[in-house]
Design a protein around this motif. Structure first.
Motif, PDB file in Angstrom:
ATOM      1  N   GLN A  51      13.520  33.701  51.475  1.00 11.69           N
ATOM      2  CA  GLN A  51      14.113  34.989  51.151  1.00 11.69           C
ATOM      3  C   GLN A  51      13.047  35.962  50.657  1.00 11.69           C
ATOM      4  N   PRO A  52      13.291  37.264  50.769  1.00 11.14           N
ATOM      5  CA  PRO A  52      12.295  38.257  50.372  1.00 11.14           C
ATOM      6  C   PRO A  52      11.988  38.186  48.883  1.00 11.14           C
ATOM      7  N   ALA A  53      10.724  38.433  48.535  1.00 12.89           N
ATOM      8  CA  ALA A  53      10.349  38.528  47.127  1.00 12.89           C
ATOM      9  C   ALA A  53      11.110  39.679  46.496  1.00 12.89           C
ATOM     10  N   GLY A  54      11.606  39.483  45.291  1.00 19.63           N
ATOM     11  CA  GLY A  54      12.349  40.532  44.601  1.00 19.63           C
ATOM     12  C   GLY A  54      13.840  40.458  44.809  1.00 19.63           C
ATOM     13  N   ALA A  55      14.298  39.644  45.770  1.00 22.25           N
ATOM     14  CA  ALA A  55      15.737  39.482  45.976  1.00 22.25           C
ATOM     15  C   ALA A  55      16.293  38.524  44.933  1.00 22.25           C
ATOM     16  N   THR A  56      17.536  38.748  44.552  1.00 22.29           N
ATOM     17  CA  THR A  56      18.220  37.818  43.664  1.00 22.29           C
ATOM     18  C   THR A  56      19.335  37.135  44.424  1.00 22.29           C
ATOM     19  N   ARG A  57      19.561  35.877  44.080  1.00 21.81           N
ATOM     20  CA  ARG A  57      20.602  35.100  44.737  1.00 21.81           C
ATOM     21  C   ARG A  57      21.855  35.085  43.883  1.00 21.81           C
ATOM     22  N   HIS A  58      22.997  35.341  44.517  1.00 22.88           N
ATOM     23  CA  HIS A  58      24.296  35.300  43.854  1.00 22.88           C
ATOM     24  C   HIS A  58      25.162  34.299  44.610  1.00 22.88           C
ATOM     25  N   MET A  59      25.663  33.295  43.912  1.00 18.91           N
ATOM     26  CA  MET A  59      26.575  32.329  44.527  1.00 18.91           C
ATOM     27  C   MET A  59      27.998  32.835  44.338  1.00 18.91           C
ATOM     28  N   ILE A  60      28.633  33.224  45.438  1.00 15.68           N
ATOM     29  CA  ILE A  60      29.957  33.829  45.416  1.00 15.68           C
ATOM     30  C   ILE A  60      31.000  32.772  45.771  1.00 15.68           C
ATOM     31  N   ASP A  61      32.001  32.628  44.919  1.00 15.07           N
ATOM     32  CA  ASP A  61      33.076  31.682  45.200  1.00 15.07           C
ATOM     33  C   ASP A  61      34.173  32.371  46.018  1.00 15.07           C
ATOM     34  N   ASN A  62      34.584  31.690  47.082  1.00 18.07           N
ATOM     35  CA  ASN A  62      35.678  32.218  47.901  1.00 18.07           C
ATOM     36  C   ASN A  62      36.478  31.052  48.462  1.00 18.07           C
ATOM     37  N   GLY A  63      37.693  30.910  48.015  1.00 13.35           N
ATOM     38  CA  GLY A  63      38.570  29.877  48.543  1.00 13.35           C
ATOM     39  C   GLY A  63      38.076  28.468  48.301  1.00 13.35           C
ATOM     40  N   GLY A  64      37.359  28.260  47.206  1.00 17.36           N
ATOM     41  CA  GLY A  64      36.926  26.916  46.861  1.00 17.36           C
ATOM     42  C   GLY A  64      35.556  26.522  47.376  1.00 17.36           C
ATOM     43  N   HIS A  65      34.886  27.392  48.092  1.00 17.34           N
ATOM     44  CA  HIS A  65      33.506  27.112  48.495  1.00 17.34           C
ATOM     45  C   HIS A  65      32.628  28.289  48.086  1.00 17.34           C
TER      46      HIS A  65
END
Length: 306
Positions: A51-65
């Motif tokens: 992933q690009p430097a400076g990007a942040t990762r967000h884990m999004i919950d949707n329908g149990g995954h």
């Protein structure tokens, strides 16, 4: 995949790229999802993910995954990049910094379910679920308007239904050698099914392999999904630039190359605010072969909506 469709000989050979692009994509790009953070928690993107430097990762919950979204924060509009079948968000990693620098916009990429850092969802691939993941991710990230959606290959299906459901959210779209409804006639679906059978038979020998799992899950629903997609329409209110490669996913099959290009032309002619752009000299991977062209078209679409 339906077993009732005959395996008649094709009049011209379809390349492996064609099968993979239109069903499960470049399955060699599949990776086993890594352990994820708590839902919604941003993290610095790991170099190992591409992933690009400076990007942040967000884990999004949707329908149990959980679905991994990567955000390079900017101001004003938002550019969402959606990769083709079997490709994760790293497909766009070279373009993200240039887009961010050129436009100042927030740039978002994401891993669809079963790819990259996102959770595996068992069962056949469902475009409705893919659309729901994208909708949920943008909602939870606070993106409510002024989105330029950039979609490659299989992501064209997601883009079409997403645009139908959210025309007020999208200010414009750039469809990069993307799946478009006019292409998926009954005859073309039959051609693709017939060609794919040997690959599916081989994948079924090791269904737990991540690459095979992705191919089989998409193939399982391919006929029904593609048949429905042929009837889908793009909303007139959403401008779209359609970038078509010279070689298309069907390099080596002149008949299918022409069908792909004719479908793109038909799509553009079917509604207002649509533009057709030829990516001369490019394979199906236009973003890799002609990155300057893709960047220009995205920048032009963003600028046109300001």
């Amino acid at each position: 995949m339906s077993r009732t469709i005959s395996r008649r000989s094709l009049r011209s050979p379809l390349s492996a790229l064609a099968l993979l692009a239109l069903t499960a994509g470049a399955v060699t790009a599949c990776t086993v999802p890594e352990a994820a953070s708590e839902p919604g928690a941003p993290q610095s993107a790991s170099p190992e993910t591409g992933q690009p430097a400076g990007a942040t990762r967000h884990m999004i919950d949707n329908g149990g995954h959980r679905v991994a979204f990567y955000v390079t924060q900017g101001t004003g509009p938002t550019i969402v990049l959606d990769s083709g079948g079997g490709e994760d968000a790293s497909y766009w990693s070279d373009l993200v910094p240039e887009l961010h620098e050129a436009t100042g916009a927030t740039v978002i990429t994401y891993d669809r379910a079963g790819l990259g850092q996102s959770d595996v969802v068992p069962g056949p691939w469902q475009v409705e679920s893919a659309v729901s993941d994208l909708e949920s991710g943008l909602e939870q990230l606070g993106v409510t308007d002024d989105v330029t959606l950039v979609s490659h290959s299989q992501a064209g299906q997601i883009a079409t239904y997403f645009a139908q459901d959210n025309p007020e959210l999208i200010s414009g779209a750039v469809l990069v050698d993307a799946n478009l409804p006019p292409f998926f006639t009954d005859e073309q679906i039959e051609r693709l099914v017939a060609f794919s059978q040997p690959q599916l038979d081989a994948a079924e020998e090791d269904p737990d392999d991540p690459q095979n799992r992705q191919l089989l899950s998409t193939a399982e629903s391919f006929v029904a999904t593609s048949t429905d997609f042929h009837q889908a329409t793009w909303p007139d209110a959403v401008p779209a630039t359609v970038v078509v490669s010279e070689k298309t996913p069907f390099d080596g099959s002149p008949e299918d190359v022409q069908r792909w290009k004719d479908a793109a032309a038909s799509f553009v002619q079917a509604g207002p605010h649509r533009t057709l752009v030829d990516a001369d000299g490019s394979s199906h991977d236009v973003a890799k072969d002609r990155p300057e062209l893709v960047l220009e078209e995205i920048e032009d679409m963003v600028a046109a909506q300001r």
